[in-house]
Design a protein around this motif. Structure first.
Motif, mmCIF file in Angstrom:
data_model
loop_
_atom_site.group_PDB
_atom_site.id
_atom_site.type_symbol
_atom_site.label_atom_id
_atom_site.label_comp_id
_atom_site.label_asym_id
_atom_site.label_seq_id
_atom_site.Cartn_x
_atom_site.Cartn_y
_atom_site.Cartn_z
ATOM 1 N N VAL A 78 0.870 -1.170 0.000
ATOM 2 C CA VAL A 78 0.000 0.000 0.000
ATOM 3 C C VAL A 78 0.909 1.222 0.000
ATOM 4 C CG1 VAL A 78 -1.744 1.293 1.284
ATOM 5 C CG2 VAL A 78 -1.817 -1.212 1.253
ATOM 6 N N HIS A 79 0.606 2.185 -0.874
ATOM 7 C CA HIS A 79 1.409 3.401 -0.973
ATOM 8 C C HIS A 79 0.620 4.604 -0.462
ATOM 9 C CE1 HIS A 79 4.992 1.965 -3.225
ATOM 10 N NE2 HIS A 79 4.189 0.919 -3.359
ATOM 11 N N GLU A 80 1.340 5.666 -0.118
ATOM 12 C CA GLU A 80 0.784 6.858 0.537
ATOM 13 C C GLU A 80 -0.389 7.492 -0.203
ATOM 14 O OE1 GLU A 80 1.448 8.409 3.447
ATOM 15 O OE2 GLU A 80 3.002 7.040 4.056
ATOM 16 N N ARG A 81 -0.257 7.712 -1.495
ATOM 17 C CA ARG A 81 -1.269 8.447 -2.253
ATOM 18 C C ARG A 81 -2.033 7.515 -3.187
ATOM 19 N NH1 ARG A 81 3.231 11.687 -2.159
ATOM 20 N NH2 ARG A 81 3.914 11.073 -4.240
ATOM 21 N N GLY A 82 -3.291 7.794 -3.361
ATOM 22 C CA GLY A 82 -4.136 7.006 -4.258
ATOM 23 C C GLY A 82 -4.042 7.499 -5.678
ATOM 24 N N ASP A 83 -2.855 7.417 -6.274
ATOM 25 C CA ASP A 83 -2.630 7.917 -7.625
ATOM 26 C C ASP A 83 -1.921 6.843 -8.436
ATOM 27 O OD1 ASP A 83 -2.093 9.278 -9.934
ATOM 28 O OD2 ASP A 83 -1.084 10.962 -8.972
ATOM 29 N N CYS A 84 -2.631 6.249 -9.371
ATOM 30 C CA CYS A 84 -2.056 5.195 -10.204
ATOM 31 C C CYS A 84 -1.856 5.670 -11.637
ATOM 32 C CB CYS A 84 -2.972 3.977 -10.191
ATOM 33 S SG CYS A 84 -3.006 3.127 -8.612
ATOM 34 N N ILE A 85 -1.901 6.960 -11.868
ATOM 35 C CA ILE A 85 -1.840 7.479 -13.236
ATOM 36 C C ILE A 85 -0.415 7.536 -13.771
ATOM 37 C CG2 ILE A 85 -2.385 9.480 -14.654
ATOM 38 C CD1 ILE A 85 -4.972 9.467 -13.320
#
Length: 180
Positions: A84-91
């Motif tokens: 799991v990574h800090e920010r919800g940004d997969c772009i």
């Protein structure tokens, strides 16, 4: 007030309505007090140049968050880190915009600490698929350790638990945002 018929007492219409209303109210209490599980999901889509994909379901239990996975199109007979990574940004390319592995600031400062976002390793079978679950005791679905709205990534390499800094597991093969 009771009407008499054949020497036996019968409840009046008002008493019957009151009993029915109590019955309905008591059945509603069951809905109010039943166990509502906290649940979240993520759909992993491939990062550019990769094919891995799948679904992740997170359910909060008494012993931690159960992270169930159903992944396909991975390299056959391979092992990969799930983080799991800090920010919800997969772009961004290879999920770079998601930031570092999720961890509380206090845990990030401890040398050689295992971070909360390091869920574990997943092994793909000969067909490149993996199904199973991991129990993550360091995260939750609410509060300061919440993983909601963060990115979850399947990385190219597995985590080495004995490495000095086990967080470097290569680029992401697939990424998704955890949502309720």
């Amino acid at each position: 007030m009771r009407d008499r018929f054949d020497g036996r007492a019968r409840p009046t219409f008002r008493a019957a309505i009151a009993m029915a209303a109590c019955s309905v109210m008591l059945s509603g209490c069951g809905l109010l007090f039943q166990n509502h599980e906290k649940r979240a999901e993520a759909t992993l889509t491939p990062t550019p140049g990769n094919t891995a994909r799948g679904t992740i379901v997170l359910i909060e239990r008494a012993d931690g968050v159960q992270v169930s996975y159903n992944l396909t199109d991975m390299p056959p007979n391979s092992e990969h880190a799930l983080q799991v990574h800090e920010r919800g940004d997969c772009i961004g390319v290879s999920g770079q915009d998601a930031g570092p592995v999720f961890a509380l600031q206090s845990d990030r400062k401890r040398p050689y600490a295992r971070l909360e976002g390091e869920l574990g390793n997943i092994r793909a079978d000969a067909a490149g698929a993996a199904t199973g679950f991991i129990v993550a005791t360091d995260v939750s679905l609410d509060g300061v350790r919440s993983v909601i709205s963060r990115a979850i990534m399947l990385h190219r390499e597995a985590t080495d638990p004995y490495a000095m800094y086990p967080h470097n597991v290569g680029p992401a093969l697939a990424c998704g945002v955890i949502r309720r």
